[in-house]
Design a protein around this motif. Structure first.
Motif, mmCIF file in Angstrom:
data_model
loop_
_atom_site.group_PDB
_atom_site.id
_atom_site.type_symbol
_atom_site.label_atom_id
_atom_site.label_comp_id
_atom_site.label_asym_id
_atom_site.label_seq_id
_atom_site.Cartn_x
_atom_site.Cartn_y
_atom_site.Cartn_z
ATOM 1 N N UNK A 1 0.831 -1.212 0.000
ATOM 2 C CA UNK A 1 0.000 0.000 0.000
ATOM 3 C C UNK A 1 0.864 1.261 0.000
ATOM 4 N N UNK A 2 1.997 1.189 0.667
ATOM 5 C CA UNK A 2 2.886 2.357 0.727
ATOM 6 C C UNK A 2 3.415 2.711 -0.647
ATOM 7 N N UNK A 3 3.766 1.696 -1.400
ATOM 8 C CA UNK A 3 4.257 1.948 -2.751
ATOM 9 C C UNK A 3 3.132 2.448 -3.649
ATOM 10 N N UNK A 4 1.918 1.940 -3.384
ATOM 11 C CA UNK A 4 0.750 2.445 -4.111
ATOM 12 C C UNK A 4 0.549 3.923 -3.824
ATOM 13 N N UNK A 5 0.731 4.285 -2.564
ATOM 14 C CA UNK A 5 0.576 5.694 -2.186
ATOM 15 C C UNK A 5 1.616 6.546 -2.899
ATOM 16 N N UNK A 6 2.822 6.011 -2.981
ATOM 17 C CA UNK A 6 3.888 6.716 -3.694
ATOM 18 C C UNK A 6 3.494 6.885 -5.165
ATOM 19 N N UNK A 7 2.931 5.820 -5.717
ATOM 20 C CA UNK A 7 2.469 5.881 -7.104
ATOM 21 C C UNK A 7 1.393 6.950 -7.262
ATOM 22 N N UNK A 8 0.487 7.007 -6.279
ATOM 23 C CA UNK A 8 -0.584 8.007 -6.345
ATOM 24 C C UNK A 8 -0.002 9.415 -6.309
ATOM 25 N N UNK A 9 1.020 9.585 -5.489
ATOM 26 C CA UNK A 9 1.666 10.894 -5.375
ATOM 27 C C UNK A 9 2.252 11.317 -6.724
ATOM 28 N N UNK B 1 -0.686 2.390 -15.153
ATOM 29 C CA UNK B 1 -1.022 3.802 -15.334
ATOM 30 C C UNK B 1 0.065 4.717 -14.801
ATOM 31 N N UNK B 2 0.642 4.324 -13.670
ATOM 32 C CA UNK B 2 1.714 5.152 -13.110
ATOM 33 C C UNK B 2 2.883 5.234 -14.071
ATOM 34 N N UNK B 3 3.248 4.091 -14.646
ATOM 35 C CA UNK B 3 4.366 4.089 -15.602
ATOM 36 C C UNK B 3 4.025 4.982 -16.792
ATOM 37 N N UNK C 1 2.642 9.944 -21.121
ATOM 38 C CA UNK C 1 1.473 9.685 -21.958
ATOM 39 C C UNK C 1 0.220 10.254 -21.327
ATOM 40 N N UNK C 2 0.285 10.476 -20.018
ATOM 41 C CA UNK C 2 -0.868 11.053 -19.336
ATOM 42 C C UNK C 2 -0.478 12.438 -18.825
ATOM 43 N N UNK C 3 0.404 13.101 -19.558
ATOM 44 C CA UNK C 3 0.891 14.396 -19.081
ATOM 45 C C UNK C 3 2.113 14.164 -18.232
ATOM 46 N N UNK D 1 6.962 -0.285 -9.837
ATOM 47 C CA UNK D 1 5.687 -0.649 -10.449
ATOM 48 C C UNK D 1 5.804 -1.976 -11.200
ATOM 49 N N UNK D 2 6.952 -2.148 -11.860
ATOM 50 C CA UNK D 2 7.166 -3.381 -12.618
ATOM 51 C C UNK D 2 7.191 -4.601 -11.693
#
Lengths: 316, 353, 325
Positions: free
Chosen positions: A238-246, A294-296, A302-304, B146-147
């Motif tokens: 979850x922590x890495x997900x949060x980082x991804x969200x950031x 999506x994060x990548x 590609x998403x700005x 992510x990977x």
């Protein structure tokens, strides 16, 4: 139509609940990274928060705090998270360690230390379950509103509202207060900030400790609302997900909120997609990897394009 | 006077001090938690050397650690932080097992093919972040994190969909693709030690040779130290970045193959990460990204993890103490500034007298 | 102006002229220690320089008159963008012949950096062409530029010129490591590399314990000598020297200037880009003045002086005379 609404009434609250810990932790990470300190250690901070949230709740239950116990547990998690984040702050700011390596060490330490203590105290790999849980509530009046009421204001945890209030506060602090301006300038151009008389080291310590406090809160909320106890398997990624969200939210509180809610949706969908016509055929794995892909893509522009604060991970 | 700070031995000095600090802190934690540090550490040491089985298992633990350590170090030499070793190891594990299950061939062909399968899968998983870094300047740390998740979920989904045999795992690989060794098992009291150990040693030599003795290594190190100067000297920086991440991923993939073909002989649906990839960061860091250093730090970390089991049984100390010690060792190595500072303080005090 | 307001001003510079012009008192420091403080009114540039290096210094470079031959470098209508996509080199034309040193004089930021980067393949050329020894190298990658016979002493030696963590030997072979006999079948031959490095250290007087010493631990002057050894030893037809003596002590400057003149006398073309007018005037045979990305004028070094160059560099035309400014 009614079917779709019925599905949304299940998924939207589930998504909001799933996004709450991510959102708070991402906001924490925002303080740290805006001040120029990478925080890969968000995962470890959530672990520490989950641990202290549960142990705190159990303790306050035992001394008779009743249903106030989870809130006391969360308070404990905020404090312990902030204290624990000092590990990262001291290493990466004062001792000029590589910020990413220090974050990795923090993750190891959080898991090791918390499970170690759990084993020493409970003689097994997990804590007892808390009995004073938070309850899903219907918000008075607002839940009566047709469509929106059942979707956003029914059977939801108070902590979720708390998280969204925190978004507004963080936005205000970062962009509308002198403190926020100083924090950002330290993250963008520490040398210039230093010449202007801003205490770079102190701002960064504050940034990292705020990430510890909010990450701790995020972890505690996950443990208290979703898990109910604490073990090595409570916080897994979850922590890495949060980082991804950031990052996906481009280091902006509102962006992070959008990203966290989006990830929450993907998570809720991956669990309940089987019951939704049209989505049942999509293999669950697509939903599982969606946030990461999506994060990548977001990073690849590609998403700005996501532009990090300039002084991120400069050790001096 | 000769200053140790600038001498070449300081490179060795820091890890040793860090290890010392780590164990000292571990002892303190045992004291605070009401355990006897002496009995604890005796149990730890006995858990590694006390029985041939334990020792064999320690060596077995070292195999994936060496590979993931090499993977992290190799990328690090090119100035890249590959946090994605975990994912590269998972896809390598999966791919090697799939080759091990689905092909029938004589050992001389099958085994190399299965290992190669792991290497290619891992390399591909490293290639993606490398490409994104080189072409679009995307930070490799986030992409590799992510990977990792994508690797785990995709491998799990593929096993679930096509290869699930009994419970949460695939069938066993054919003997012709197996690294298991009756001989090694027998001399170590039937541990899971397998031929992969020698491949790991070979990989250390290969890493050293690639980095220090080849033109490619010269360029990779040059790019790692100074991109602008490398471009000035006519090296293709982007190609080198992609190359470095792919080779790094390849090493990690072979590490995964070692698990799939040697230790377990099957792949399983993972509920969480193996942590070998993350441990690789610790191994590489303590080993100063150096082949010999990686070998020894793998032994230390493999031993800590193996010995921790005995610590629980014999001294009633929770095995997570090993993780704490590892985390603190990383902390002290990364904060070598602290060690330098303390050292120079001690020096100036001495000189003051 | 601030002075008249009663403010105290500390000016830190290595430009002696600046000190002579604006300062009242001057403290000279050398290797972290104060050498002395003097009243500017009582001193001269030469005396200050002597304090700075600890021995008597000669600023002049001794050289014969140039005998230029065929054109080696030919730049035609060159156009280059900087990182912000602004045209900073704007239709630049310049020829350099074998056996001459052409100095490019200009105020910092008039396209010198981008010009050199474009010539050496480090920056994209937007339009125009660069020819060296009748080879069109306009869109060559750095390595092909080097192989076409161009040597390049970069203006920022730490950023472009060397890899600090590499050994002196590795840095000396940074442009040729991949060639025989230093690499055979993709494998480096360190004995050959060390042998070559030893010879270069000897010839170019690089003060280093040995060839295996990390380049980081050398002094600035010796690092620069190491770079010059590498670039000059390949005997390039065209040597581009960008600020070759920036921040160096006077001893190293003398040595490097001597080497550049030596290259000229061997019949190679030398392009010297520098912000130091003294250096340009002392070394060059012809001086090209760059202003806003174009060469505004080319003058003979022995027919001009600092005053005229200064005027041209500021955008004034020679024909217009002095009164115009």
């Amino acid at each position: 139509m009614a079917d779709i609404l019925q599905i949304l009434y299940t998924i939207v609250p589930a998504a909001l609940i799933a996004s709450t810990p991510l959102l708070l932790t991402a906001l924490g990470g925002l303080f740290s990274e805006r001040s120029g300190v990478v925080n890969i250690g968000l995962e470890g901070l959530m672990v520490m928060g989950a641990f202290s949230g549960i142990v705190g709740t159990l303790f306050f239950e035992s001394i008779g705090f009743g249903f106030a116990s989870p809130w006391m547990g969360m308070l404990a998690a905020i404090i312990l998270g902030a204290v624990f984040s000092l590990f990262h702050a001291v290493a990466s700011i004062t001792l000029k360690a590589d910020q990413i390596v220090s974050g990795v060490a923090l993750n190891f330490l959080a898991l090791g230390l918390s499970v170690f203590i759990v084993r020493e105290v409970f003689d097994r790999g997990q804590t007892d379950a808390i009995s004073a849980r938070l309850f899903r509530i219907d918000v008075p009046f607002l839940s009566e509103i047709p469509v929106i009421g059942p979707m956003f204001f029914s059977r939801i945890y108070a902590t979720t509202f708390l998280a969204f209030i925190v978004v507004a506060i963080v936005w205000y602090v970062i962009f509308k207060t002198p403190f926020g301006l100083r924090l950002r300038s330290v993250g963008e151009h520490p040398m210039a900030a230093d010449t202007m008389g801003i205490k770079v080291t102190r701002m960064r310590y504050i940034g990292v400790m705020l990430s510890g406090a909010l990450g701790g809160l995020g972890g505690a909320i996950f443990a208290i609302t979703t898990a109910g106890n604490f073990s090595a398997g409570t916080i897994v990624g979850q922590g890495f997900m949060a980082l991804a969200a950031l990052i996906f939210g481009k280091w902006h509180p509102v962006g992070a909120m959008g990203a966290a809610v989006f990830f929450g949706f993907a998570q809720a969908l991956s669990i309940s997609a089987q019951q939704i016509p049209g989505l049942a055929e999509i293999p669950q794995v697509y939903m599982l990897i969606l946030p990461y892909v999506l994060t990548i893509l977001a990073l690849a522009g590609f998403v700005g394009k996501a532009e990090p604060p300039k002084a991120l991970n400069q050790t001096d | 006077m000769k200053n140790l700070l600038t001498s070449r031995w300081f490179g060795l000095f820091i890890p040793l001090i860090a290890i010392g600090f780590g164990f000292f802190a571990g002892a303190l934690i045992m004291l605070i938690s009401g355990n006897n540090p002496v009995t604890g550490y005796v149990a730890l040491v006995e858990g590694v050397f006390g029985d041939l089985y334990y020792f064999g298992e320690t060596l077995q633990q070292m195999i994936p650690l060496i590979f993931s350590g090499i993977a992290v170090a190799f990328a690090f030499r090119t100035g890249l932080l590959n946090i994605g070793v975990e994912g590269q190891l998972i896809v390598g594990w999966f791919a090697a097992v799939i080759v091990g299950i689905s092909i029938e061939a004589p050992l001389m062909i099958h085994l190399p093919l299965a290992i190669l399968g792991g290497a290619i899968a891992g390399a591909l998983w490293g290639f993606v972040p490398g490409l994104l870094k080189a072409r679009l300047q995307v930070h490799e740390v986030i992409v590799t994190i992510m990977m990792n998740y994508i690797a785990m979920h995709v491998a799990n989904a593929l096993i679930r969909a096509y290869f699930q045999e009994s419970g949460q795992r695939t069938a066993f690989i054919h003997d012709s693709a197996s690294l298991a060794s009756e001989f090694l098992a027998e001399i170590t009291n039937f541990s899971r030690l397998h031929w992969g150990f020698f491949l790991a040693v070979l990989a250390c030599v290969l890493m050293w040779f690639l980095l220090w003795k080849t033109k490619l290594g010269f360029e990779l190190r040059s790019v790692g130290h100074n991109r602008q100067a490398s471009a000035y000297a006519g090296m293709n920086v982007n190609t080198n970045i992609i190359m470095s991440m792919s080779i790094s991923g390849g090493f990690a993939g072979v590490g995964g193959a070692m698990l799939g073909l040697g230790t377990f002989e099957y792949a399983e649906i993972l509920s969480s990460f193996t942590d070998y990839g993350f441990d690789g960061i610790a191994v590489a860091l303590l080993g100063a990204s150096n082949a010999i250093g990686i070998f020894f730090s793998s032994f230390l970390f493999g031993g800590l993890q193996q010995g921790a089991n005995n610590m629980q049984g014999q001294a009633n100390v929770a095995p997570e103490l090993a993780d704490i010690i590892i985390a603190l060792i990383i902390f002290f190595v990364a904060s070598s500034y602290l060690i330098r500072w303390i050292y120079s303080r001690l020096q100036s005090k001495k000189e003051g007298k | 102006m601030w002075q008249t307001e009663g403010k105290s001003i500390i000016l830190i510079t290595h430009k002696l002229k600046e000190i002579m012009q604006v300062c009242d008192r001057c403290t000279v420091i050398r290797r972290g220690r104060g050498v002395g403080t003097v009243d500017v009114a009582d001193t001269s540039e030469n005396k200050l320089a002597e304090m700075m290096v600890g021995r008597e210094v000669s600023f002049a470079v001794e050289k014969e008159t140039a005998v230029p031959k065929e054109t080696v470098l030919s730049i035609k209508d060159l156009q280059v963008e900087d990182t912000r996509k602004v045209d900073v080199v704007n239709g630049l034309n310049l020829d350099v012949r074998a056996g001459e040193i052409v100095g490019v004089a200009g105020v910092d930021g008039n396209g010198q950096t981008e010009l050199v980067e474009a010539m050496t393949g480090l920056r994209l050329v937007k339009a125009g062409s660069v020819t060296v020894s009748e080879q069109d190298i306009t869109h060559y990658k750095p390595r092909k530029v080097t192989e076409a016979g161009v040597g390049h002493i970069p203006e920022d030696r730490h950023k472009h010129g060397m890899v600090m963590a590499f050994t002196v030997a590795e840095n000396m072979l940074l442009q040729t490591y991949y060639q025989f006999p230093y690499t055979k079948k993709g494998i480096l031959n360190y004995p050959n590399i060390y042998e070559k490095a030893k010879a270069l250290i000897q010839e170019y007087d690089v003060r280093t314990p040995n060839e295996k010493t990390p380049a980081r631990s050398l002094s600035g002057g010796n690092q620069q000598k190491m770079i010059i050894a590498r670039e000059v030893n390949r005997s390039p037809d065209m040597l581009i020297a960008a600020q070759p003596t920036r921040g160096l002590d006077v001893g190293a400057i003398e040595f490097i200037h001597g080497k550049l003149v030596e290259e000229r006398d061997k019949g190679h073309a030398v392009l010297l880009v520098s912000l130091e007018l003294d250096e340009i005037l002392n070394l060059s045979d012809r001086i090209a003045v760059i202003y806003e990305g174009t060469i505004v004028d080319i003058v003979k070094a022995d027919e001009t002086d600092e005053k005229e160059l200064g005027l041209l560099m500021a955008g004034g035309k020679r024909e217009a005379g002095e009164g115009q400014r």
